[in-house]
Design an enzyme around this catalytic site. Structure first.
Site, PDB file in Angstrom:
ATOM      1  N   ARG A   1      33.692  30.145  27.736  1.00  0.00           N
ATOM      2  CA  ARG A   1      32.881  31.311  28.125  1.00  0.00           C
ATOM      3  C   ARG A   1      33.210  31.734  29.563  1.00  0.00           C
ATOM      4  O   ARG A   1      33.917  31.041  30.277  1.00  0.00           O
ATOM      5  CB  ARG A   1      31.386  30.953  28.010  1.00  0.00           C
ATOM      6  CG  ARG A   1      30.937  30.772  26.573  1.00  0.00           C
ATOM      7  CD  ARG A   1      29.521  30.250  26.488  1.00  0.00           C
ATOM      8  NE  ARG A   1      29.414  28.868  26.954  1.00  0.00           N
ATOM      9  CZ  ARG A   1      28.274  28.182  27.038  1.00  0.00           C
ATOM     10  NH1 ARG A   1      27.139  28.764  26.723  1.00  0.00           N
ATOM     11  NH2 ARG A   1      28.270  26.936  27.456  1.00  0.00           N
TER      12      ARG A   1
ATOM     13  N   LYS B   1      29.138  26.859  33.233  1.00  0.00           N
ATOM     14  CA  LYS B   1      28.777  25.438  33.284  1.00  0.00           C
ATOM     15  C   LYS B   1      28.612  24.966  34.725  1.00  0.00           C
ATOM     16  O   LYS B   1      29.080  25.611  35.672  1.00  0.00           O
ATOM     17  CB  LYS B   1      29.874  24.591  32.617  1.00  0.00           C
ATOM     18  CG  LYS B   1      30.027  24.823  31.137  1.00  0.00           C
ATOM     19  CD  LYS B   1      28.752  24.624  30.367  1.00  0.00           C
ATOM     20  CE  LYS B   1      28.450  23.169  30.101  1.00  0.00           C
ATOM     21  NZ  LYS B   1      27.232  23.042  29.261  1.00  0.00           N
TER      22      LYS B   1
ATOM     23  N   TYR C   1      24.507  27.472  34.773  1.00  0.00           N
ATOM     24  CA  TYR C   1      23.780  26.303  34.243  1.00  0.00           C
ATOM     25  C   TYR C   1      24.092  25.137  35.165  1.00  0.00           C
ATOM     26  O   TYR C   1      25.266  24.878  35.468  1.00  0.00           O
ATOM     27  CB  TYR C   1      24.272  25.935  32.835  1.00  0.00           C
ATOM     28  CG  TYR C   1      23.810  26.863  31.732  1.00  0.00           C
ATOM     29  CD1 TYR C   1      22.461  26.998  31.429  1.00  0.00           C
ATOM     30  CD2 TYR C   1      24.720  27.574  30.967  1.00  0.00           C
ATOM     31  CE1 TYR C   1      22.030  27.837  30.407  1.00  0.00           C
ATOM     32  CE2 TYR C   1      24.300  28.417  29.940  1.00  0.00           C
ATOM     33  CZ  TYR C   1      22.959  28.546  29.666  1.00  0.00           C
ATOM     34  OH  TYR C   1      22.546  29.378  28.657  1.00  0.00           O
TER      35      TYR C   1
ATOM     36  N   HIS D   1      21.863  21.885  35.123  1.00  0.00           N
ATOM     37  CA  HIS D   1      21.419  20.638  34.462  1.00  0.00           C
ATOM     38  C   HIS D   1      21.503  19.453  35.419  1.00  0.00           C
ATOM     39  O   HIS D   1      22.156  18.440  35.143  1.00  0.00           O
ATOM     40  CB  HIS D   1      22.254  20.359  33.196  1.00  0.00           C
ATOM     41  CG  HIS D   1      22.082  21.394  32.140  1.00  0.00           C
ATOM     42  ND1 HIS D   1      20.920  21.533  31.413  1.00  0.00           N
ATOM     43  CD2 HIS D   1      22.911  22.369  31.682  1.00  0.00           C
ATOM     44  CE1 HIS D   1      21.045  22.538  30.553  1.00  0.00           C
ATOM     45  NE2 HIS D   1      22.232  23.066  30.702  1.00  0.00           N
TER      46      HIS D   1
ATOM     47  N   GLU E   1      19.032  27.322  33.427  1.00  0.00           N
ATOM     48  CA  GLU E   1      18.162  26.665  32.444  1.00  0.00           C
ATOM     49  C   GLU E   1      16.712  26.521  32.906  1.00  0.00           C
ATOM     50  O   GLU E   1      15.856  26.177  32.092  1.00  0.00           O
ATOM     51  CB  GLU E   1      18.723  25.284  32.036  1.00  0.00           C
ATOM     52  CG  GLU E   1      18.644  24.185  33.103  1.00  0.00           C
ATOM     53  CD  GLU E   1      19.800  24.225  34.096  1.00  0.00           C
ATOM     54  OE1 GLU E   1      20.596  25.171  34.043  1.00  0.00           O
ATOM     55  OE2 GLU E   1      19.885  23.296  34.926  1.00  0.00           O
TER      56      GLU E   1
ATOM     57  N   ASP F   1      21.758  17.617  21.867  1.00  0.00           N
ATOM     58  CA  ASP F   1      21.970  17.705  23.320  1.00  0.00           C
ATOM     59  C   ASP F   1      20.801  17.109  24.095  1.00  0.00           C
ATOM     60  O   ASP F   1      20.923  16.826  25.280  1.00  0.00           O
ATOM     61  CB  ASP F   1      22.242  19.158  23.751  1.00  0.00           C
ATOM     62  CG  ASP F   1      21.078  20.084  23.470  1.00  0.00           C
ATOM     63  OD1 ASP F   1      20.298  19.795  22.541  1.00  0.00           O
ATOM     64  OD2 ASP F   1      20.934  21.084  24.190  1.00  0.00           O
TER      65      ASP F   1
END
Ligand SMILES: NC(=O)c1ccc[n+]([C@@H]2O[C@H](COP(=O)([O-])OP(=O)(O)OC[C@H]3O[C@@H](n4cnc5c(N)ncnc54)[C@H](O)[C@@H]3O)[C@@H](O)[C@H]2O)c1
Length: 371
Positions: free
Chosen positions: A15, A75, A94, A96, A118, A270
């Site tokens: 992406r 990411k 993102y 995380h 997120e 996930d």
């Protein structure tokens, strides 16, 4: 503002953070967009399209990072990108962070302003930048499950929708949130007999209103789950308990009583998965069997459809990016409490409670640092 769009270098990530349409809107608002060469290639957006939309296509990742005031990615950065961090750089992606203290340390040491997709919230208090990926994974789960039910892939050799005179497959969906609802839409559309199990009776009422008699709903308890999985040809896992590890709703004993050649797609993998026998797999080796039941447990299912995923993700992220570009990060965060929920690091301070608690570090509320 100068906005940088690097090419994603994490394994199997195809992406890209901004599409040519986004570049056009940013340049029309008089911002400068630097796009790394081939950043959109695998999502179906060649460099020429970015150039035509007004981007400067730059060969070197380091140059994109160095010149940009805001970096937009998909990411979390990987180690090779840590050296590009610098004080005041805005990173919108993102992140995380909770399970990754290393990246958290780097962002804090280098005083990056890290806004994580997120954890951004909207007025309904949902997570608008996670929703599109759940929509994709939910719809894909049925498509993938139907393929694995074919004999050649180890399945029972069943056509999901049946044909006149032959019964359709039984699909059992565990969890009726975004993933489960999208799975139900596709499975019903393909003609399967669909049963959906959720712990929330209110959610089951809503789904009963939406789907009427075409969806069978069941309250989640071990008796109902055991029965629904035993009858299923395809089981889809879409359970989420926000902020907690997913409970194992489908036990190994239940799996062992399922029909041979039936299929489990545990989308919730996930977050640990809601099927006891599920373990994370990747697109290069997506499935395995336990007790004759095929398991598909890919942790980043949307990665298989990067064109759709990029468009769906950027539809949601772009309005925030445009506000950050127009107002500057501080003002955009101040004006939108939901976007401020996305702020994880601010100039050396950790600003997200969840990350602080899971890494046992001090944190400061976003509102305090923005005041
Ligand atoms: N594998 C992938 O590529 C991928 C992609 C997107 C999302 N996901 C994951 O899919 C999962 C579901 O996401 P979502 O957006 O649909 O979440 P959601 O919050 O919209 O839905 C979760 C649902 O689970 C239900 N639930 C909770 N406990 C339950 C129980 N004991 N029994 C039955 N139902 C129960 C909730 O009531 C809710 O309706 C998450 O773990 C998410 O991270 C995975």
């Amino acid at each position: 503002m100068i906005i940088g769009v690097p090419r994603e270098i994490k394994d199997n990530e195809a992406r890209v953070g901004v599409t040519p349409a986004g570049v056009k809107a940013l340049t029309e608002a008089e911002h400068t967009v630097l796009v790394e060469a081939q950043a959109g290639e695998q999502s179906g957006f060649p460099d020429e399209e970015y150039r035509a939309a007004g981007a400067n296509v730059v060969a070197d990742a380091a140059e994109v990072w160095r010149r940009a005031e805001t970096i937009v990615k998909v990411k979390e950065p990987i180690e090779a990108e840590y050296d590009y961090f610098r004080e005041g750089l805005v990173l919108f992606t993102y992140l995380h962070l909770a399970p990754v203290p290393d990246l958290t340390n780097k962002l804090l040491e280098s005083k990056v302003i890290g806004i994580a997709y997120e954890t951004v919230r909207d007025r309904q208090n949902t997570l608008p930048l996670l929703t599109p990926m759940s929509e994709i994974a939910g719809r894909m789960s049925v498509q993938v499950g139907a393929a694995y039910l074919e004999r050649e892939r180890g399945g029972r050799g069943i056509l999901l929708g049946g044909v006149p005179g032959v019964a359709p497959a039984n699909v059992t969906i565990i969890g009726g949130g975004i993933v489960g609802t999208n799975a139900a839409k596709v499975a019903i559309g393909m003609g399967a007999k669909v049963t959906l199990v959720d712990v929330s009776l209110n959610r089951l009422r809503e789904l009963d209103d939406i789907f009427g008699g075409r969806l069978y709903t069941l309250a989640s308890n071990s008796y109902n789950v055991a029965q629904a999985t035993r009858e299923a040809d395809l089981v889809i896992g879409g359970v989420l308990i926000p902020g907690a590890t997913t409970p194992k709703i489908v036990t190994h004993a239940m799996v062992s009583r399922m029909k041979k050649g039936s299929v489990i797609v545990d989308v919730a993998i996930d977050q640990g998965g809601c099927v006891e026998t599920a373990k994370p797999t990747s697109h290069s080796n997506p499935s395995y069997s336990v007790d004759g039941v095929v398991h598909y447990c890919v942790t980043n299912m949307p990665g298989a459809v990067p064109n759709t995923s990029t468009l769906a993700l950027t539809n949601s992220t772009f309005p925030y990016l445009l506000r950050i570009a127009n107002l500057g990060a501080r003002e955009a965060l101040r004006q939108d409490a939901g976007l401020a929920e996305g702020l994880n690091t601010w100039l050396g301070k950790l600003t997200y409670r969840g990350v602080g608690e899971s890494q046992q570090r001090a944190w400061t509320a976003a509102a305090t640092v923005l005041a």
